[in-house]
Design an enzyme around this catalytic site. Structure first.
Site: not given
Ligand SMILES: Cc1ncc(C[n+]2csc(CCOP(=O)(O)OP(=O)(O)O)c2C)c(N)n1
Ligand SMILES: Cc1ncc(C[n+]2csc(CCOP(=O)(O)OP(=O)(O)O)c2C)c(N)n1
Ligand SMILES: [Mg+2]
Ligand SMILES: [Mg+2]
Lengths: 325, 326, 326, 325
Positions: C59, C131
């Site tokens: 972000e 959220h």
């Molecule tokens: C600071 C922040 N940005 C965006 C999100 C939204 N978000 C939640 S899970 C996710 C993807 C996460 O990917 P990863 O870290 O690879 O974990 P995975 O879901 O693959 O287990 C996103 C973008 C968030 N929760 N917090």
């Protein structure tokens, strides 16, 4: 790291417990029974069970949104976790947290942080407490290939290194952060390469091979316990399901999924169990059935549990409610 | 009673609480042997070498360390060098320490969160727009957080000790221009609880609600106005969250007029909450519209020529008071 | 006029402005082929493959890219997935894009800052405390920033187009529960300027100031109350910064009563500014104390059982209106 | 990279200009003439002059709080910069920014960001604009060993790498971030090692040797210009003065300072000039005198300039003032 036959059997059961629980959650979500967003760890059981194998009572473990399954192994009862997913008063968090925030700090199960990256600085506070209190315990934080690109992770890793804290950073590269391939969110193949920038060890291991997971975590955890400081352990794995339930996964191919289904961590452990003559197929079935029964019970418990009522919502904001906001 | 400065009051509060509780930790950038950018933590590292720690320049790292330690029951007292940096650390105040207990559904078992973030506020050092702000307004809409905003050495010391003994996350705003200001402080141990607005001066014609430096300017204004026969009551909320609405509202009910004085830009100022609460609870007692004497709605200029105009002055407060008196 | 949803209105505004101006860029997490977490940017990547970009989960990286591009004169339209993440990106809103022109002393030469941050607000999806928030209050005290907070497809489309054509940093709050809500939108090009509060319903007994989802709930409440002979005027500020004080104050002057409705926790709510401005400008027209119908001062619970209670309902608004009517 | 004799002479003059300007600022601050905080780059002139040598018209350069001296080379006139330090209306920023925010965007002189780390993400926006507008220019961001530990730097570097932006990250390790030794803020000796974590090149060079600086920057800048993407260049140098004027520097030893005074970058360039017979001592003195005269004039200009008046303070907030806040 030698893993006894008994332990292999336990690992097998644990992996099935997570798998069954997650699949049940998927079914319940599809039926509209479970509210909110839900992120499932189907396909990632090996790294969870293997990591759990290496921790000791008193350690602090922070999971991500995709590892509420691991909380079962850490000590949240399946009933309390399922009730939390339902939003029931008997849930681990009285229904206030849900899948994303389920936790049980007494057991070192810190739960997940809805803000990616923040947990990777907060873990240092846990590690610091273990260090100054000389508990001999460690603090472990688990996060994804996507979260690894948050700046807080950088500050957290550097601070852990500079303060020589008993902290282990576990990166789970499951191929995607929602729709973004981990190949596109970073140009390095192994995110563990970043550890060198903080002068700490970093390894990448096969996250679908529970024995490789145990190898990697036990070494990193041992180092941290013995005052050797923090390190990074990365696991390569894959999520069988979408990012959240309901995700149509347009960003990945059928072939890719099929390729990974063949590397299913439970199948791989079964092969080991059979190859080593630890148990036979019948015994496997029994173990699976046992876990299924646990999940059935959990669901029943959650179903009959009441929702929290009004005044309950008011508590838990401050340490003591002082009659003012 | 002794006369000490605000900086000394803070330093004493830290030293005393560290002596009382072996699990109080102080950390931040240059807070160790250097004694902090404004000298406030001077000498503490010598007294408590293992419990005063310099950190790299990593505000989210600092806040994370603080949060995790606090969740484990340690008393964490981090510093950010300027309260302007609250923007960098915001997530930890907004989404972490203020929400964890609630999301965990865990009151009060074990899961304490004794964390006091010290943050120096304020203009007056010609440090330009990014090192001169009062940032309390950014935190007003965060349930689960407490905000201290003291003005005198007595209040600084007592509130900081109270905050460190508590089990909730607190942002403790200091004001850079007050560090050198002196006042009486008792020799013995004492605390000042939150939500205890303090009537710094009793009066009958008008209530001035003011914080930090503005309390001192309001008192000076009141002194001048007393010569003209105008009786000003000066109320210092001391904490904004929780807010002592009762004391504030009853003062306004008594005087029928109110001037709200805060250094930050007027639009969206933290005292908007206070002003609206007054309208909500004392509408029919108000003889005149509430009036704000706050900073202008623009960033803080570097040059002393413009900064001086930017900062609310004693004269601005006097003019405001005269205006509400009609 | 056509009936389209809020999500479509946003999507059209983006597509149209991109077609008009080759230097409009859209980026954020999963905004490309995936179409955004809530489907709002669906299809844009196909239309403008080089100008719609997926970013890593970063972000501050997103905000930095936006800021630097905007300083160079590009029109940057980043998205953060949930407005709750404003805590992570805060420094860029608070200390960067809102201050750079001023600190540089550079108006208006070249140094534009056309940046529109899209940020989805709100509870209702049982997404728990991190959220589900409405975060406009955190940004109210930042000079140099503009805040849009629209409620209808017409306003979403018109204000987003206005914002993208502007040269100032804007936070554009969308509301997740409105994405599927339909309304009329003209076929031809139009914009809705900021600082143009909109009287969504004329009435004479009481003014309700409401934003986003609460506008719709207030309108429903007004409809019910009309049957009881109570005439409610519903005013939607549409932008909080700049704020159209005139329209708001004259409505309250007309009705003599005001209810402030916003989803966020009541203490320190963004509408405190609006409420205090009403007290400042229309004190003697107020027949009853202003009343807030806002969220409770605690984090948002996950469970639907408690979340439903947490969110301000039509009934809460009706009760509030009846209360100010005495 | 061959540097002509004429260019060596120019570099020498530029280094003196910065040195003289900074020393004058120190004197004026000590006398109470200059307001606010002020961070001086005395001792760090080589990396500034050398970096300037490698940039081209149209490039975008973001400096830190310690490089307002570099702004002189980029195109802020000494008078306008000195007037800015005074807070005068004729200052580069009309007195609104001061030392920390002095800038001249038309010349690509972006100035400093008072929030450490933020500039290292913002630079990507400049790089991105150069890339999509195909200007052939690059964006360069300069920051310290202390700032390097901010999380935003991590996000900035990763994003630059993933987007393959024409951006160069210059880390200036001058031994300290205020009182903290760079040895204590990171366990790695060369911060350029972090570049590998983002799959980009990183080099460390002697920041007090102007020719080494030119070597390192010209290579990195060339790569960025040619579409080769971002990289990290680290310079090792030392600040002769305190962190800010008035800093009693209790955290460092006399010996350390003396050791570094011997490595004074101006002395080192003088040795090269003499060794190569480029100019003699007399010519050096003349160059120094020229620069001194420029600084004298700048001071005079600043002194006689007026302070900004009231209404001026109201402008520059929004693009057009709409009559409302
Ligand atoms: C600071 C922040 N940005 C965006 C999100 C939204 N978000 C939640 S899970 C996710 C993807 C996460 O990917 P990863 O870290 O690879 O974990 P995975 O879901 O693959 O287990 C996103 C973008 C968030 N929760 N917090
Ligand atoms: C986010 C942030 N944290 C802290 C500061 C305060 N601060 C200003 S300069 C400085 C030291 C910077 O050290 P370094 O980056 O090495 O640069 P140097 O001063 O050595 O040139 C600090 C801590 C700041 N301006 N921004
Ligand atoms: Mg992932
Ligand atoms: Mg440094």
């Amino acid at each position: 790291m030698k893993v006894s036959n008994d332990d292999l059997i336990k690992l097998y059961g644990n992996m099935w417990l997570i798998r069954m629980f997650e699949q049940r959650a998927a079914d319940l979500f599809a039926k509209g029974v479970l509210p909110g967003f839900i992120h499932l760890g189907v396909g990632q059981e090996a790294f969870m069970a293997g990591t759990h194998y290496s921790i000791k009572p008193g350690d602090s473990i922070g999971t991500s949104h995709r590892e509420h399954g691991l909380l079962l192994l850490l000590g949240i009862t399946p009933g309390a976790l399922m009730a939390e997913l339902y939003g029931k008063a008997t849930g681990s968090n009285k229904g206030k947290g849900g899948s994303m925030h389920a936790c049980l700090p007494e057991k070192g199960a810190l739960g997940c942080n809805g803000i990616l990256g923040s947990a990777q600085t907060i873990i240092n506070g846990y590690g610091f407490a273990h260090k100054v209190r000389k508990t001999g315990n460690i603090a472990v934080t688990i996060f994804g290939d996507g979260a690894a690109n948050r700046g807080d992770v950088h500050e957290g890793m550097n601070l852990a290194s500079v303060m020589n804290l008993p902290v282990v950073f576990i990166i789970v590269d499951n191929g995607y952060g929602i729709s973004m391939s981990s190949k596109n969110s970073s140009v390095v193949t192994d995110l563990s390469a970043r550890a060198a920038g903080y002068g700490m060890p970093g390894v990448t291991a096969d996250g679908n091979d529970v024995l490789a997971v145990i190898e990697a975590t036990s070494e990193a955890f041992k180092r941290a316990r013995e005052g050797g400081g923090p390190s990074v352990v990365e696991f390569k794995t894959y999520r069988h399901r979408g990012h959240f339930e309901g995700d149509p996964t347009p960003y990945r191919s059928k072939e890719e999924l099929e390729m990974w289904m063949k590397k299913d961590p439970i199948l791989r452990l079964e092969k080991i169990l059979l190859d080593r003559n630890v148990i036979n197929e019948k015994q496997m079935k029994d173990i699976k059935a046992e876990q299924l029964a646990i999940v059935d019970d959990a669901q029943k418990f959650a179903e009959v549990s009441p929702y929290p009522e009004g005044p309950e919502g008011y508590g838990d904001v401050f340490y003591k409610y002082e009659g003012r906001d | 009673m002794r006369e000490i400065t605000v900086a000394q009051a803070i330093n004493e509060a830290l030293a005393e609480e560290m002596a009382l509780n072996p699990e109080v930790y102080i950390f931040g950038e240059d807070v160790g042997d250097f004694g902090g950018c404004f000298g406030v933590t001077a000498g503490l590292k010598k007294k408590f070498p293992d419990r005063v720690m310099d950190t790299p320049i990593s505000e989210t790292g600092i806040m994370g360390l603080a949060a995790g330690g606090a969740y484990m029951g340690l008393k964490m007292v981090p510093e950010i060098m300027f309260s302007d940096f609250v923007g960098v650390a915001m997530d930890y105040l907004f989404n972490q320490v203020s929400k964890s207990r609630y999301m965990g559904g865990m009151q009060p078992k074990g899961d304490v969160c004794g964390l006091v973030l010290r943050a120096p506020n304020g203009a007056g050092l010609t440090a330009a727009a990014q090192h001169s702000q009062c940032t309390e307004a950014l935190l007003m809409n965060i349930p689960g957080l407490k905000i201290a905003i003291p003005s005198t050495p007595y209040d600084y010391k007592g509130m900081l000790k109270y905050a460190i003994r508590g089990n909730d996350p607190v942002v403790f705003f200091e004001h850079k221009m007050l560090y050198g200001v002196k006042g009486s402080v008792p020799d013995e141990d004492y605390v000042v609880p939150f939500s205890s607005a303090d009537i710094k001066l009793e009066g009958s014609d008008v209530t001035v609600i003011a914080t930090q430096v503005m309390v001192h300017k309001a008192l000076a204004a009141a002194k001048k106005l007393a010569e003209e026969g105008i009786s000003v009551e000066v109320v210092d909320p001391r904490s904004l969250k929780p807010l002592d609405t009762e004391t504030i509202v009853s003062s306004v009910k008594k005087t029928g007029r109110v001037v709200l004085v805060n250094e930050a830009p007027v639009f969206g100022n933290a005292l908007a909450e206070v002003g609206l609460q007054i309208a909500e609870h004392a509408l029919h007692d108000l003889k005149a519209a509430p009036l704000r004497v706050c900073g202008p709605n623009r960033p803080i200029p570097f040059t002393p020529a413009l900064e001086k105009q930017w900062i609310v002055s004693e004269e601005d407060i006097i003019n405001g008071i005269k205006k509400v008196l009609g």
